[in-house]
Structure formats: structure tokens, C-alpha cells
Write a protein that holds these residues in place. Sequence first.
Motif, PDB file in Angstrom:
ATOM      1  N   PHE A 129       3.164   5.892  17.098  1.00 38.41           N
ATOM      2  CA  PHE A 129       2.306   5.001  16.300  1.00 38.41           C
ATOM      3  C   PHE A 129       0.984   5.685  15.975  1.00 38.41           C
TER       4      PHE A 129
ATOM      5  N   ALA B 123      -4.748  -5.791  15.932  1.00 38.64           N
ATOM      6  CA  ALA B 123      -3.629  -5.562  16.846  1.00 38.64           C
ATOM      7  C   ALA B 123      -3.537  -6.671  17.872  1.00 38.64           C
TER       8      ALA B 123
ATOM      9  N   ASP C 103      -2.014  -7.125  21.821  1.00 39.91           N
ATOM     10  CA  ASP C 103      -1.550  -6.304  22.947  1.00 39.91           C
ATOM     11  C   ASP C 103      -0.038  -6.381  23.177  1.00 39.91           C
TER      12      ASP C 103
ATOM     13  N   TYR D  54       2.403  -7.020  21.107  1.00 36.71           N
ATOM     14  CA  TYR D  54       3.180  -6.289  20.105  1.00 36.71           C
ATOM     15  C   TYR D  54       3.133  -4.783  20.389  1.00 36.71           C
ATOM     16  N   GLU D  55       2.055  -4.342  21.032  1.00 40.49           N
ATOM     17  CA  GLU D  55       1.837  -2.904  21.218  1.00 40.49           C
ATOM     18  C   GLU D  55       2.437  -2.394  22.522  1.00 40.49           C
TER      19      GLU D  55
ATOM     20  N   TYR E 151       0.585  -2.394  25.267  1.00 42.79           N
ATOM     21  CA  TYR E 151      -0.575  -1.841  25.976  1.00 42.79           C
ATOM     22  C   TYR E 151      -1.492  -3.000  26.361  1.00 42.79           C
TER      23      TYR E 151
ATOM     24  N   PHE F 200      -5.405  -2.847  24.076  1.00 45.00           N
ATOM     25  CA  PHE F 200      -4.950  -1.868  23.087  1.00 45.00           C
ATOM     26  C   PHE F 200      -6.107  -1.265  22.301  1.00 45.00           C
TER      27      PHE F 200
ATOM     28  N   THR G 283     -11.418  -3.925  17.614  1.00 45.94           N
ATOM     29  CA  THR G 283     -10.098  -4.420  17.245  1.00 45.94           C
ATOM     30  C   THR G 283     -10.171  -5.920  17.102  1.00 45.94           C
TER      31      THR G 283
ATOM     32  N   SER H 137       2.342  -1.620  12.328  1.00 45.36           N
ATOM     33  CA  SER H 137       3.453  -2.199  13.080  1.00 45.36           C
ATOM     34  C   SER H 137       4.342  -1.061  13.561  1.00 45.36           C
ATOM     35  N   LYS H 138       4.632  -1.073  14.861  1.00 42.22           N
ATOM     36  CA  LYS H 138       5.668  -0.178  15.386  1.00 42.22           C
ATOM     37  C   LYS H 138       6.696  -1.105  16.032  1.00 42.22           C
TER      38      LYS H 138
ATOM     39  N   ASP I 102       8.480  -0.900  10.536  1.00 44.84           N
ATOM     40  CA  ASP I 102       7.358  -0.083  11.006  1.00 44.84           C
ATOM     41  C   ASP I 102       6.531   0.367   9.807  1.00 44.84           C
TER      42      ASP I 102
END
Lengths: 383, 156
Positions: free
Chosen positions: A22, A52, A54, A56-57, A59, A62, A79, A109-110, A207
Motif C-alpha cells: 500500500f 483511513a 484502522d 480497514y488497514e 494497523y 494507522f 489522518t 484502498s488495499k 485496490d
Amino acid sequence: MTVAIVGVGHTSFQSTTPDISFKEQMFEAAVKAYEDAGVNPRKDIASFLTAAEDYYEGYSIFDEFVPDQLGAVLRSVCTIGGDGLLALINGVMQIETGLFDVVAIEAHSKASDILTFPGIVTHGLDPIYNRAFNVHPYFVAGLEMRRYLHETGTTREQCAAVVVKNKQNALSNPSAAYAAKMTMDDVMNSEFVSDPLTRRDISPLADGVIVMVLASEEKAKDLSDDPVWLKGVGWCSDTPWIESRTWSTAEYARLAAERAYKMAGIKNPQKQIAFAEVDDWFSYKELQHIEALGLCENGEAGKLLEQGNFSRNGKLPVNVSGGRIGAGNLLEASALQSVLECVLQLQGRAGTRQLKDAETAVAQSWRGVPTATGCVAVLSSEL
Amino acid sequence: MAYDKIRDPRRIMHVEGDMEVDYIYTAGIAGERFFVALRDKEKLVATHCDKCNHTFMPPRMYCDRCFAELSNWIELPPTGAIASYTITHEDNNGERLPEPIVLAFIEIEKTDGALIHQIGEVKPGALKIGMRVQAVFKKKSERTGALTDIRYFKPA
């Protein structure tokens, strides 16, 4: 308001991207955006905003993972826990304060890295009243869709026509992940996920990354021959209690649009808006959002869409990019995908899908089930 | 965009990970009243804002319209009408369910709110918006003070 978009950059949107991280995707979109704006992030951009979530990521916190790939190390970075359009609106406000004259906005988006997407969405439901049933969280959309159809007289066929249109539009968008020549039967006969919502009524995840460079009026005129001006913005959240919402109309979008139109001096959106990019996470949401934006009367969107009003060559084209359904559902970044399409169209850079004489556009976002939060921005090629 | 790109898909690497997080979710003052009444009396508890003349279901201890704290608690029978329903075919892992589950948005009588719950004892084809329904409870000994103390709603 006197803030403009002076550069855009993005990756292509794809169903999977296993060969690239990403961070590398963000780097690619950032390089392209800075190249487009003619700026050096290490010298010319003072503030960076990303959008973002968190979960979805994958992390925690994030926010800490974004500066390096954007050229933002040791700069002002934040963010936004919202969609890309909310990040953009916050960037606009940062410039309006006079604190910065050039800022960068990023959303991505990843989704293909997420192994338990329905589980993450389920955790967006109220844990005490709404999580007791072991069902796909899109049941909320199934409930909303049936109520919307019931109250407005909109038909499942009219929702299917949204899918056919957006997949078709995506054929002319080289960045789109899910372009197809799909028939009404393909949509109508696809399996139910949460009846009346079928598989094809749901936008497939993709993505992708989008980066934009914003500038103050003075700086924008300096940097760009064809800046795209932000004329009005609005954002709004309805109650998080799904038991207490209005189910047939998208009140968050109606009120966000009201605020953005007032700021932009739009009194008659049907006449003053040339084209729109609206959220189509689910087929029926496009119709509901068209109505909320005042682009037709409540309950009329399905009929008008069937008649071709919102087609690429119609009176008021909607989602020429393909939207989430055709370009791919980029989670928080689809909001910026909508803005991206507005920018490309208003600058005459939309290739074979270029609309004629388009001067003013509206972009609208929604954060998906189970939220009732969204943003609206009015954009124009004229200051 | 890149100087070099990976061309052999067999070489593509990743690591797997998860974010394991566990919580308790506090029912709170309003939730406590609601679930105790549900478990012990088979009643639904709502709150009423006198100023806004609005009845909250599920109950809240504040009014989101005038922002007043609410203290007018009302007990109601567990009946309502289907405002919308959906027949769900997937579980929350995205897997196909062996049998679809019918969920409904049930407007609770004498309130301005609703409950979302399962519908039973009716064939999906016979479901109608506007249909009156009533709660079917678990046996007293099986209740835990949760929304699932109601097994489902059935036509009234």
C-alpha cells in the motif's frame, strides 16, 4: 471559498494488487499528483491529510504509517477518520485559515489485503442491539432497500439499471476495475445476498490510491492553467441508531448538499449542475443519493434513470466514471474517485468519456453500511 | 509505475497477521433497564421526551433532538409492525447460510423507534410490510438479559 485542486494522481483500480504494498501504491499516486501540479513535496507542500480507518488497514494508529510515502516526513500530517472527501474538505479549511497555501490529500484502498471484510463491517454495528445475528452486515442494506422501494415505488429493475449503466460507463474509464457489458438479466438473476439486494447490486471491492494537491487562489493561479475550484462543501451525520433513522431518504446527503449548494450559490441543482458523481456502494443508494442531491424529485430517480436521464449522454450524467460499481469500491477512497472524475471532466482530460461543456459538477460520498454519514462538494472550472 | 516490477507471481511474498481484540460492551443505564425488563417481565422499555414528544426505542437516557436528559421510562408490550424485512443468505464471514434468516425492522407500537429482529412462524413469501408481529420469548431459565432473550417475532 477560494481553494482549487491543482493536481491529481492515481493508480489504476484493480481487484487485487499482490505485487505492490500500500505504501508503494501511495508513492505512485503521490508522484503522479505532484508531477501534475508541478510541485516538490519536500519544498512546496506544507501539510498532508489522509483518510483511513484502522480496521480497514490492519494497523493500530494507522496515522503513523503515512508520512514517508507521501514526502511528508517531519511535516504537518494528519489522518481523518472519514472518507477522502472529508479529508479534502479539511484540507480546504486548512488553506482557508491562511496557515498553508498548498496541501496534499490522500485516500486509498488495499481491500484485497483484508481477509475478513464482513467481520470488520459487523463490528461497525451496535454491539448490544444489532450484532446478535450471525448474518452478513449487508442485511442493513437489504432492509433499507426494501423500505426505499416500498415508499418510493422504485422497482428492482430500476436498481438493476444502475448496475448496467455504471458497468457500461466503466468501459470508457481505463482506470476502472469492474467494467462490463452486463445485461439486466445478469443483475436480476444474480443470487440474493440479502433479499431484495443481489450480488450484482453490491459494488465489488478494489485496490487503488488517489492523491490531490490543493492550493490557495493565489498559488493556484500560479501553479495551474486550469485549476478546478471548490465552490461549496458540506458534510453531515445522521444518528448512529439504525432504529431511529429515516429509511427511505438519505437525510445526511440531503443536508450536506443543502449546505454545499448554499455556499456555492446553487439554487436549482437540476439546472446548474452539469453532471454528478454520487455514492453507489449499492445500486439503490445511487437512486437515493440522486434524490437527496435534489437532482430530481424524491422517488423519481429510478424512472428517470430508466429513461436515460442519468446516462452519459443524458440530461444530467451520473457516475460517468463507473462509480463504485464500475470503477471498484475503494472504501474511503471512492469519495476521492468521485472528485477525481469531476476534475478530469472539468479540465477536459476524461478521454473517450469526456462530457461536453461541463462547467459545474457535484461529488457526493457515503461511508457505507451501517453509517449515515456523507459529504458533498460542488466543483467548477470557473472561479 | 516503478523502476522494476515483479513479473513472476510465484515470487510474490506476504505475511499473514491478525488484530485480535476483545472487549466488553457496557449496556449502560438505559440498556440495563431495557434488558432487565425484557428478561424478567417480557416488556420493552422506552424513554419519552416530553418536550419533543418523542419516544425512543431502544431507550436512550438523553434526547438527541433537544439534548435533555430523559427520566420518563415507559414499559410497553413487545408488539409492533414490520416496516421492512430482508431475507439474508450469508453469514458474517460471507459464507452461504444453510437456511436463509429473515430479519425485520419492527416499528414498536407507541414509540417512534424500532427493534431489528428475526421473524419466525411465517413463510418468506407471506411476509408483508405493515404485518403486526409479537415477540416469542425463550424460557425464563434460558434468558441472559440480551436481545436474543426474544427468539423471534411472529405474526400477531
